[in-house]
Design a protein around this motif. Structure first.
Motif, short mmCIF file in Angstrom:
data_model
loop_
_atom_site.label_atom_id
_atom_site.label_comp_id
_atom_site.label_asym_id
_atom_site.label_seq_id
_atom_site.Cartn_x
_atom_site.Cartn_y
_atom_site.Cartn_z
N LEU A 1 28.48 52.38 23.59
CA LEU A 1 27.74 51.10 24.41
C LEU A 1 27.85 51.53 25.80
N ASN A 2 26.86 51.39 26.58
CA ASN A 2 26.95 51.54 27.92
C ASN A 2 25.98 50.78 28.84
N VAL A 3 26.26 50.64 30.08
CA VAL A 3 25.19 49.97 31.12
C VAL A 3 25.64 50.58 32.27
N MET A 4 24.65 50.50 33.35
CA MET A 4 24.83 50.67 34.60
C MET A 4 24.53 49.59 35.35
N ILE A 5 25.67 49.12 36.27
CA ILE A 5 25.15 47.61 37.04
C ILE A 5 25.07 48.06 38.66
N GLU A 6 24.08 47.48 39.13
CA GLU A 6 23.68 47.46 40.36
C GLU A 6 23.86 46.17 40.98
N VAL A 7 24.54 46.09 42.19
CA VAL A 7 24.66 44.68 43.10
C VAL A 7 24.41 44.96 44.29
N ARG A 8 23.33 43.80 44.65
CA ARG A 8 22.93 43.91 46.13
C ARG A 8 24.33 43.75 47.03
N ASN A 9 24.19 44.52 47.91
CA ASN A 9 25.64 44.93 48.67
C ASN A 9 25.73 43.59 49.80
N ASP A 10 24.82 43.02 50.04
CA ASP A 10 25.24 41.71 50.92
C ASP A 10 25.86 40.62 50.13
N LEU A 11 26.00 40.74 48.77
CA LEU A 11 26.48 39.76 48.15
C LEU A 11 28.06 40.11 47.77
N ILE A 12 28.58 41.20 48.09
CA ILE A 12 29.85 41.71 47.91
C ILE A 12 30.47 42.29 49.18
N THR A 13 29.90 42.06 50.38
CA THR A 13 30.54 42.68 51.61
C THR A 13 32.20 41.86 51.89
N GLU A 14 32.54 40.60 51.45
CA GLU A 14 33.80 40.09 51.54
C GLU A 14 34.35 39.47 50.17
N SER A 15 35.66 39.36 50.50
CA SER A 15 36.34 39.15 49.19
C SER A 15 36.01 37.98 48.48
N ASN A 16 35.44 36.89 49.01
CA ASN A 16 34.96 35.74 48.18
C ASN A 16 33.69 36.07 47.26
N GLY A 17 32.86 36.88 47.88
CA GLY A 17 31.60 37.40 47.07
C GLY A 17 31.98 38.39 45.97
N GLN A 18 32.84 39.18 46.23
CA GLN A 18 33.25 40.19 45.30
C GLN A 18 33.87 39.55 43.94
N GLY A 19 34.84 38.45 44.36
CA GLY A 19 35.37 37.55 43.32
C GLY A 19 34.31 36.96 42.31
N VAL A 20 33.17 36.32 43.14
CA VAL A 20 32.22 35.50 42.38
C VAL A 20 31.48 36.44 41.45
N VAL A 21 31.03 37.58 42.09
CA VAL A 21 30.14 38.57 41.48
C VAL A 21 30.96 39.19 39.99
N ALA A 22 32.23 39.53 40.36
CA ALA A 22 32.99 40.14 39.38
C ALA A 22 33.42 39.20 38.26
N ASP A 23 33.48 37.93 38.48
CA ASP A 23 33.64 36.63 37.62
C ASP A 23 32.39 36.77 36.62
#
Length: 258
Positions: A220-242
């Motif tokens: 099983l496999n997938v490639m994930i792309e996240v728009r980087n303005d959503l993950i510039t700070e730790s809070n956004g990184q946590g929300v996206v990772a969750d």
């Protein structure tokens, strides 16, 4: 240019890093564009500081999100320690994009007119160890009776050549869409704009790692792309990772029940 076999010295360390290597979860995370660092002998490749800090050098936020996913999914994480400006580990050696002489608006003087010897040296120093480590990790896990689900993590710019991108998270796949289908279904009605094979797709040559390590073995496999303005700070990184952790786990569970 770096026309020598010793592109990486002892001061640079290894090309690849492995974190949470004893993880027993099903997922193996791969982050090809984790770092903007350049080996000491590479200098700045003739680029200004702004270019070396920009998206052309790395995928901002991708490693931070990958590390959070590694914790949440008890997943092995394998990432490249040097900038894709020297070698893009999500491209095969024969691809012009592996060592581009231009990226978006920037010319890359240090990549201009590369000879066969230098291309070989970069491939041997960066690409081969990276993908050998992924292959060895997957093989060892399989021999130990562990499931292998290959998930690569990337980020992309909100604006590309002046055109804004509305998509926030891309779920990319090649010929095997099982995991992507499950994640897209789980994302329906969610807080992010999630799209299939966006802002890139397999026709753009971005699924090399999946083709190399997952498709031939049925993982099983997938490639994930996240728009980087959503993950510039730790809070956004946590929300996206969750959010991604739920999508991934839901999709894996659904696939394994079939």
């Amino acid at each position: 240019m770096l026309s020598r076999p010793d592109i990486l010295t002892s001061a640079d360390g290894e090309a690849v890093a492995v974190e949470n290597s004893a993880a027993s979860g099903a997922v193996v995370l791969v982050c090809e564009h984790a770092s903007r660092a350049l080996p000491v002998r590479a200098g700045d490749l003739g680029l200004p500081a702004e270019a070396l800090e920009s998206h052309i050098a790395w995928d901002p936020g991708a490693l931070a999100v990958s590390r959070l996913l590694s914790e949440k999914l008890d997943a092995v994480l394998i990432h490249q320690r040097f900038s894709r400006l020297l070698y893009d580990c999500n491209r095969p050696p024969e691809s012009p994009a592996a060592m581009p002489d231009r990226s978006e608006i920037y010319d890359i003087p240090g990549n201009r007119d590369l000879g066969v010897a230098e291309r070989y040296a970069r491939t041997a120093a960066l690409y081969v160890p990276f993908h050998d480590r992924i292959s060895a990790t997957l093989a060892a896990r399989q021999a130990a009776g562990l499931e292998n689900v290959v998930v690569t993590v990337h980020s992309f710019t909100p604006v590309y050549f002046g055109k804004p991108r509305a998509v926030e998270i891309g779920i990319l796949h090649d010929t095997d869409s099982r995991l992507a289908d499950g994640m897209l279904k789980a994302a329906e009605g969610g807080p992010f704009r999630v799209e299939r094979n966006a802002p890139y797709g397999p026709d753009d040559g971005v699924t090399h790692s999946l083709r190399l390590h997952a498709l031939p073995y049925g993982h099983l496999n997938v490639m994930i792309e996240v728009r980087n303005d959503l993950i510039t700070e730790s809070n956004g990184q946590g929300v996206v990772a969750d959010y991604l952790a739920v999508l991934i786990q839901t999709a894996i569970t659904g696939c394994l029940k079939q």
